[in-house]
Design a protein around this motif. Structure first.
Motif, short mmCIF file in Angstrom:
data_model
loop_
_atom_site.label_atom_id
_atom_site.label_comp_id
_atom_site.label_asym_id
_atom_site.label_seq_id
_atom_site.Cartn_x
_atom_site.Cartn_y
_atom_site.Cartn_z
N VAL A 131 0.03 -3.46 -6.43
CA VAL A 131 -0.81 -4.37 -5.65
C VAL A 131 -0.22 -4.54 -4.26
O VAL A 131 -0.94 -4.43 -3.26
N ARG A 132 1.08 -4.81 -4.19
CA ARG A 132 1.72 -4.97 -2.87
C ARG A 132 1.60 -3.69 -2.04
O ARG A 132 1.36 -3.74 -0.84
N ALA A 133 1.77 -2.53 -2.68
CA ALA A 133 1.70 -1.26 -1.95
C ALA A 133 0.30 -1.03 -1.40
O ALA A 133 0.14 -0.59 -0.25
N ILE A 134 -0.72 -1.33 -2.18
CA ILE A 134 -2.10 -1.10 -1.72
C ILE A 134 -2.47 -2.09 -0.63
O ILE A 134 -3.13 -1.74 0.35
N GLU A 135 -2.02 -3.34 -0.76
CA GLU A 135 -2.24 -4.30 0.32
C GLU A 135 -1.56 -3.81 1.60
O GLU A 135 -2.14 -3.87 2.70
N ARG A 136 -0.36 -3.29 1.46
CA ARG A 136 0.39 -2.78 2.62
C ARG A 136 -0.29 -1.55 3.21
O ARG A 136 -0.39 -1.40 4.43
N ALA A 137 -0.78 -0.66 2.36
CA ALA A 137 -1.50 0.52 2.84
C ALA A 137 -2.74 0.11 3.63
O ALA A 137 -3.08 0.74 4.64
N GLY A 138 -3.39 -0.96 3.20
CA GLY A 138 -4.53 -1.48 3.95
C GLY A 138 -4.12 -1.95 5.34
O GLY A 138 -4.82 -1.69 6.33
N ARG A 139 -2.97 -2.63 5.42
CA ARG A 139 -2.49 -3.07 6.74
C ARG A 139 -2.17 -1.87 7.63
O ARG A 139 -2.45 -1.88 8.83
N VAL A 140 -1.61 -0.82 7.03
CA VAL A 140 -1.32 0.40 7.80
C VAL A 140 -2.63 1.04 8.25
O VAL A 140 -2.77 1.43 9.41
N ALA A 141 -3.60 1.11 7.36
CA ALA A 141 -4.90 1.70 7.71
C ALA A 141 -5.60 0.91 8.81
O ALA A 141 -6.29 1.49 9.64
N ARG A 142 -5.39 -0.42 8.81
CA ARG A 142 -5.98 -1.27 9.85
C ARG A 142 -5.15 -1.27 11.13
O ARG A 142 -5.46 -1.97 12.09
N ARG A 143 -4.03 -0.55 11.11
CA ARG A 143 -3.10 -0.45 12.25
C ARG A 143 -2.43 -1.77 12.58
O ARG A 143 -2.10 -2.05 13.72
N GLU A 144 -2.19 -2.57 11.56
CA GLU A 144 -1.48 -3.83 11.72
C GLU A 144 0.00 -3.67 11.40
O GLU A 144 0.78 -4.58 11.66
N GLU A 145 0.37 -2.54 10.81
CA GLU A 145 1.74 -2.31 10.38
C GLU A 145 2.03 -0.82 10.40
O GLU A 145 1.13 0.00 10.19
#
Length: 182
Positions: free
Chosen positions: A139-153
């Motif tokens: 869950v944490r990894a997919i939330e983080r991948a979303g932030r990367v995809a949104r260019r927030e991280e």
């Protein structure tokens, strides 16, 4: 002979159209990242994307996949740069790795639909079974991948495949060279 696009390449399988897509990919196309788990659609180890939807390839025949676009783990990214792959490593959401390709595909399909899924949506979209029990980290990894995809991280990823030991040690100091022990 069923024809489809697999990882952006046109493919024609000289197999019975009733052949499961899993076996065509593994045996005929030598794309062995798609794993055989249960063979009845319960575990998700064989997950691939078909026209953007995560499907269990043990339940889809090549006849049903004819004319469609199929993406396997090998086609997600050649250099492990997909946000899901980076986040799975960064969050240590990988143990033995057997279920990982199916999980990565299911997560990539989810993020293609929604860059900011909530915990319940993630849990619903990742039906894969993992014997190692990495679910909270998933869950944490997919939330983080979303932030990367949104260019927030950004994630400082491990070196790409094929990099030399010295280059890897410079790129990721934790991978420093070890001397042989006597």
């Amino acid at each position: 002979m069923p024809r489809m696009t697999v990882n952006e390449r046109p493919v024609e399988f000289a197999l019975d159209p009733a052949t499961p897509l899993l076996w065509a990919l593994r045996d005929a196309a030598n794309l062995t990242g798609t794993k055989y788990g249960c063979g009845v659609g319960d575990c998700g180890a064989c997950m691939v994307m078909v026209d953007g939807a995560a499907l269990r390839s043990c339940l889809v025949t090549i006849g049903e996949a004819e004319g469609r676009n199929v993406v396997t783990i090998e086609g997600l990214s050649r250099d492990r740069s997909h946000p899901v792959q980076q986040a799975l490593v960064a969050e240590q959401a990988i143990q033995c790795g057997f279920c990982t390709p199916g999980i990565a595909i299911a997560a990539a399909a989810l993020l293609a639909r929604n860059f900011a899924p909530g915990e319940e949506e993630i849990k619903a979209a990742i039906p894969n079974l993992c014997r190692c029990g990495v679910y909270p980290r998933l869950v944490r990894a997919i939330e983080r991948a979303g932030r990367v995809a949104r260019r927030e991280e950004l994630i400082a990823a491990a070196p790409a495949p094929g990099i030399g030991v010295e280059d890897a040690a410079r790129a990721v100091p934790a991978l420093g060279r070890t001397e042989s022990r006597r």
